[in-house]
Design an enzyme around this catalytic site. Structure first.
Site, PDB file in Angstrom:
ATOM      1  N   ASN A 224      33.038  55.268  46.423  1.00  0.00           N
ATOM      2  CA  ASN A 224      32.431  55.444  47.742  1.00  0.00           C
ATOM      3  C   ASN A 224      32.052  56.909  47.943  1.00  0.00           C
ATOM      4  O   ASN A 224      32.267  57.740  47.072  1.00  0.00           O
ATOM      5  CB  ASN A 224      33.383  54.959  48.839  1.00  0.00           C
ATOM      6  N   LYS A 303      31.716  48.437  27.106  1.00  0.00           N
ATOM      7  CA  LYS A 303      30.616  48.427  28.056  1.00  0.00           C
ATOM      8  C   LYS A 303      29.997  47.021  28.164  1.00  0.00           C
ATOM      9  O   LYS A 303      29.683  46.403  27.142  1.00  0.00           O
ATOM     10  CB  LYS A 303      29.557  49.436  27.588  1.00  0.00           C
TER      11      LYS A 303
END
Ligand code: C5P
Length: 427
Positions: A224, A303
């Site tokens: 955030n 990934k």
């Protein structure tokens, strides 16, 4: 007793309005004197009133008019200037200072201070003042390392003089090593620390700050916009007031404030664990972190490749299952209540609507003594900003609405409230 001016001008955003705020800045004759105006700026920005006294040699490196403009006061050089002495005599200049900073302090100035010389204005002021003295040396590395200089420094330290720097690096003289004057911002921070009343001595303040980062795979994460600035400002202010401070910080490039123990964490679970470890000794807990409420259920070892995504509809979409994180503040609130409630627990509420109602809900749900609510829809406040506009929401008294102010000033206001609560509880 020192004589003092009766009335002291106050500035709008001083953190503690009754603080001593008068700084006498002595500037010695070294190349670092060119940073004088920047240092004056750093000090006035913190609400200090600054007067400058220069050695004759300093005039070679810095323009007095620049210092005069930045400080808003005439600059002094001569000891016996009839006109200048008529306005404010030098003993009064020494008396009225709450702190004297010497920056840069040359090897010669250190020697004169150690020897008690008073053959110009600045050395006379240094001998006459009863205020604490902070020295920022700057010189060639060999001059700094010289046993004569080191002996002078040792002697001055024994007499209670504080030092900041010198830093190591490339020096203007072409040498590399210790001898650079500390950054003006760092010197200003030390001034603030030396003058702050130690009203939180004996307290241990545990603070969470910044956002958390919840990894999806080795490359990607959910996070955030929290910068950590508010929590770091609280940590710095609490340390200045003499508290032991533990700062549990999510990923942020902010530097660790002076005198603060920093525990770096990445995820909410790590923050939770760090708080659990540190909580027992904390008399105050401030949850200023923006903790992720959820984390990805699984963290992929490698990934995630888009070619490998079928998606439930076979359209290459990726579905993430998120699971809840522990609510650190709620746990601290419950544990503190169960332990008898001596610890002061403060939460934050960042909301873009129904601010106060949400803050009030948090106050009771998380069993806090105070919730600091900030409206993140305002452009000049909240995330990433250097300023904040907050409302203190209390369980048993009216909300307190604070004006937009720099985060360090908000931190000061918050610590004033925390101190009052702790005083009540110690009784
Ligand atoms: O519930 P909300 O996240 O809006 O509450 C904000 C307050 O709760 C902040 O003080 C924040 O630090 C704290 N909090 C926490 N752990 C969480 C979520 C929020 O400590 N998992």
């Amino acid at each position: 007793m020192s004589r003092r001016f009766e009335s002291r001008p106050q500035t709008a955003d001083t953190v503690q309005k009754s603080d001593p705020r008068r700084v006498l800045l002595g500037i010695g004759g070294g190349i670092a004197a060119y940073k004088g105006p920047e240092l004056v700026r750093a000090l006035t920005a913190r609400g200090f009133e600054v007067r400058c006294a220069l050695t004759a040699a300093a005039l070679e490196f810095v323009a007095p008019l620049a210092l005069q403009t930045m400080s808003g006061h005439g600059v002094r050089v001569a000891l016996f200037d009839r006109e200048e002495e008529g306005q404010i005599d030098h003993i009064r200049l020494a008396d009225e200072a709450d702190l004297v900073v010497v920056a840069p302090a040359t090897a010669d100035l250190l020697a004169k201070m150690a020897g008690g010389h008073a053959d110009d204005l600045l050395t006379t002021l240094l001998l006459a003042t009863r205020a604490p003295v902070l020295v920022a040396p700057a010189m060639n590395v060999n001059m700094w390392d010289h046993p004569a200089t080191q002996a002078n420094v040792e002697l001055l330290r024994e007499r209670g003089v504080s030092f900041v720097g010198p830093d190591a690096g490339y020096l203007a003289c072409g040498w590399e090593g210790a001898g650079r004057m500390s950054d003006p911002a760092v010197i200003a921070e030390r001034v603030e620390a030396l003058l702050a009343p130690r009203t939180l001595a004996g307290e241990t303040v545990l603070i969470t700050a910044g956002g958390t980062r919840e990894p999806l795979d080795p490359v990607r994460a959910l996070t955030n916009r929290s910068s950590g600035k508010m929590g770091f400002a609280i940590a710095a202010a609490a340390a200045r007031r003499g508290a032991e401070v533990v700062l549990v910080a999510g990923p942020t490039p902010l530097p660790t404030p002076d005198g603060v123990k920093r525990v770096d964490v990445e995820t909410a679970l790590e923050m939770h664990e760090a708080v659990a470890t540190e909580l027992a000794s904390a008399t105050v807990f401030v949850g200023a972190a923006a903790v992720a409420d959820f984390r990805p259920e699984r963290r992929a070892a490698h990934k995630i490749k888009k070619e490998s995504l079928g998606g439930s509809a076979g359209d290459g979409s990726l579905e993430l299952r998120l699971v809840p994180n522990p609510d650190i503040l709620a746990e601290v609130g419950a544990r503190s209540r169960a332990e008898g409630g001596a610890r002061v627990v403060v939460g934050f509420a960042a909301e873009s609507r129904d601010l106060r109602a949400a803050a009030r809900r948090k106050l009771s749900q998380k069993q806090c003594d105070l919730v600091v609510a900030n409206d993140i829809s305002r452009a000049e406040a909240g995330f990433e900003s250097d300023s904040n506009a907050v409302v203190f929401v209390w369980p048993d008294r009216d909300d307190e609405v604070l004006e937009l102010a720099p985060k360090p000033a908000i931190a000061g206001e918050l610590l004033d409230r925390i101190e009052a609560l702790r005083r009540e509880r110690r009784r």
